[in-house]
Write an enzyme that holds these catalytic residues in place. Structure first.
Site, PDB file in Angstrom:
ATOM      1  CG  ASN A   9     -33.906  10.782  50.051  1.00  0.00           C
ATOM      2  OD1 ASN A   9     -33.109  10.152  50.722  1.00  0.00           O
ATOM      3  ND2 ASN A   9     -33.980  12.101  50.099  1.00  0.00           N
ATOM      4  CB  ILE A  12     -30.291   7.444  40.260  1.00  0.00           C
ATOM      5  CG1 ILE A  12     -29.915   6.865  41.631  1.00  0.00           C
ATOM      6  CG2 ILE A  12     -29.050   8.041  39.584  1.00  0.00           C
ATOM      7  CD1 ILE A  12     -28.940   5.704  41.550  1.00  0.00           C
ATOM      8  CG  HIS A  13     -32.909  13.225  36.754  1.00  0.00           C
ATOM      9  ND1 HIS A  13     -33.251  14.568  36.793  1.00  0.00           N
ATOM     10  CD2 HIS A  13     -33.027  12.860  35.445  1.00  0.00           C
ATOM     11  CE1 HIS A  13     -33.550  14.984  35.597  1.00  0.00           C
ATOM     12  NE2 HIS A  13     -33.418  13.968  34.751  1.00  0.00           N
ATOM     13  CG  ASP A 110     -30.594  17.485  46.452  1.00  0.00           C
ATOM     14  OD1 ASP A 110     -29.987  17.899  47.463  1.00  0.00           O
ATOM     15  OD2 ASP A 110     -31.741  16.994  46.511  1.00  0.00           O
ATOM     16  CG  ASP A 131     -35.747  19.888  43.879  1.00  0.00           C
ATOM     17  OD1 ASP A 131     -36.690  19.260  43.379  1.00  0.00           O
ATOM     18  OD2 ASP A 131     -34.559  19.506  43.812  1.00  0.00           O
TER      19      ASP A 131
END
Length: 262
Positions: A9, A12-13, A110, A131
């Site tokens: 959200n 972007i990794h 994810d 996480d």
């Protein structure tokens, strides 16, 4: 090489794998990706170029996205700028997990990716994955690879921003571990409440979940990931922190499904 994208959200990794080695990581704000496919594609190619990776060496692109609104543009960007059909970690693909939840389609990609990687790291073990990102998310996977889901609470930054936005006299502060619990002014009061309140929630939820699956605490491996995981790296809370856990899981899912296609 494989380009993996964890679309969250906030960010972007991205990660690039050369076989099993993660050789590059970079980030892009998700808000910026709500534009055209050209914006996304040009950014990805530039990021690779600046890190001395030729985009033509990318032979696969794998995505775990919790932002459906940008998936179409992202797919179009990969098709146009990499001439590849991206793999999306989504319901129906092979994960190696047995889903024991009411609505599997609602589980974030994810979360699944993180659990896939955790199971690879610790096979035949009960696992708790935490996480700490925009949201703080708990996931439990049993030693037989049964995914039980877990809990979601507002992340550290979200909690602080919501409080600051709702109270006129409370401003945003740096998120740090306070030296003392009893703050001496408004800012240190906020820092103490945000940090120790979240720490207490982490400890309580971890303890309750382990108790609920009816195993001894030392029989469960707790793996942390996400941007705020290091902030809460206190004795006894996590067994290990794996910052790239989700990227690793995306790669494993990609490999599983490529093998399946053959």
């Amino acid at each position: 090489m494989l380009l993996t994208l964890d679309v969250g959200n906030s960010h972007i990794h991205a990660g690039v794998f050369n076989q099993d080695e993660l050789v590059l990581q970079f980030r892009y704000t998700t808000a910026s990706a709500h534009g055209s496919s050209d914006q996304i594609g040009i950014f990805l190619r530039q990021a690779l170029h600046e890190n001395k990776i030729n985009s033509k060496t990318i032979t696969g692109v794998a995505v775990a996205s919790v932002v459906p609104a940008i998936n179409y543009s992202l797919r179009s960007a990969v098709l146009k700028y990499f001439d590849l059909e991206p793999f999306f970690l989504q319901p129906g693909v092979k994960t190696g997990l047995k889903m024991q939840v009411a609505t599997p389609k609602e589980v974030g990609a994810d979360r699944i990716a993180g659990c896939i990687a955790a199971v690879q790291l610790f096979p035949n073990t009960d696992i708790l994955v935490i996480d700490l990102g925009t949201a703080t998310v708990f996931d439990v996977v049993r030693k037989d690879k049964t995914y039980l889901s877990g809990a979601i609470l507002p992340g550290v930054r979200v909690s602080l921003d919501a409080l600051s936005a709702s109270a006129a006299q409370l401003s945003s502060v740096s998120i740090v571990k306070p030296q003392i619990v009893i703050g001496k002014d408004t800012d240190t009061n906020l820092q103490s409440g945000i940090y120790y309140g979240h720490l207490g929630a982490l400890k309580e939820l971890k303890s309750a979940m382990i108790n609920e699956i009816n195993v001894e605490a030392n029989e469960v491996v707790t793996i942390a990931t996400g941007g705020f995981s290091q902030l809460f790296n206190v004795k006894g809370l996590f067994d290990m922190i794996v910052p790239d856990l989700v990227l690793q899981g995306i790669k494993i899912a990609f490999d599983k499904n490529k093998i399946q296609e053959k």
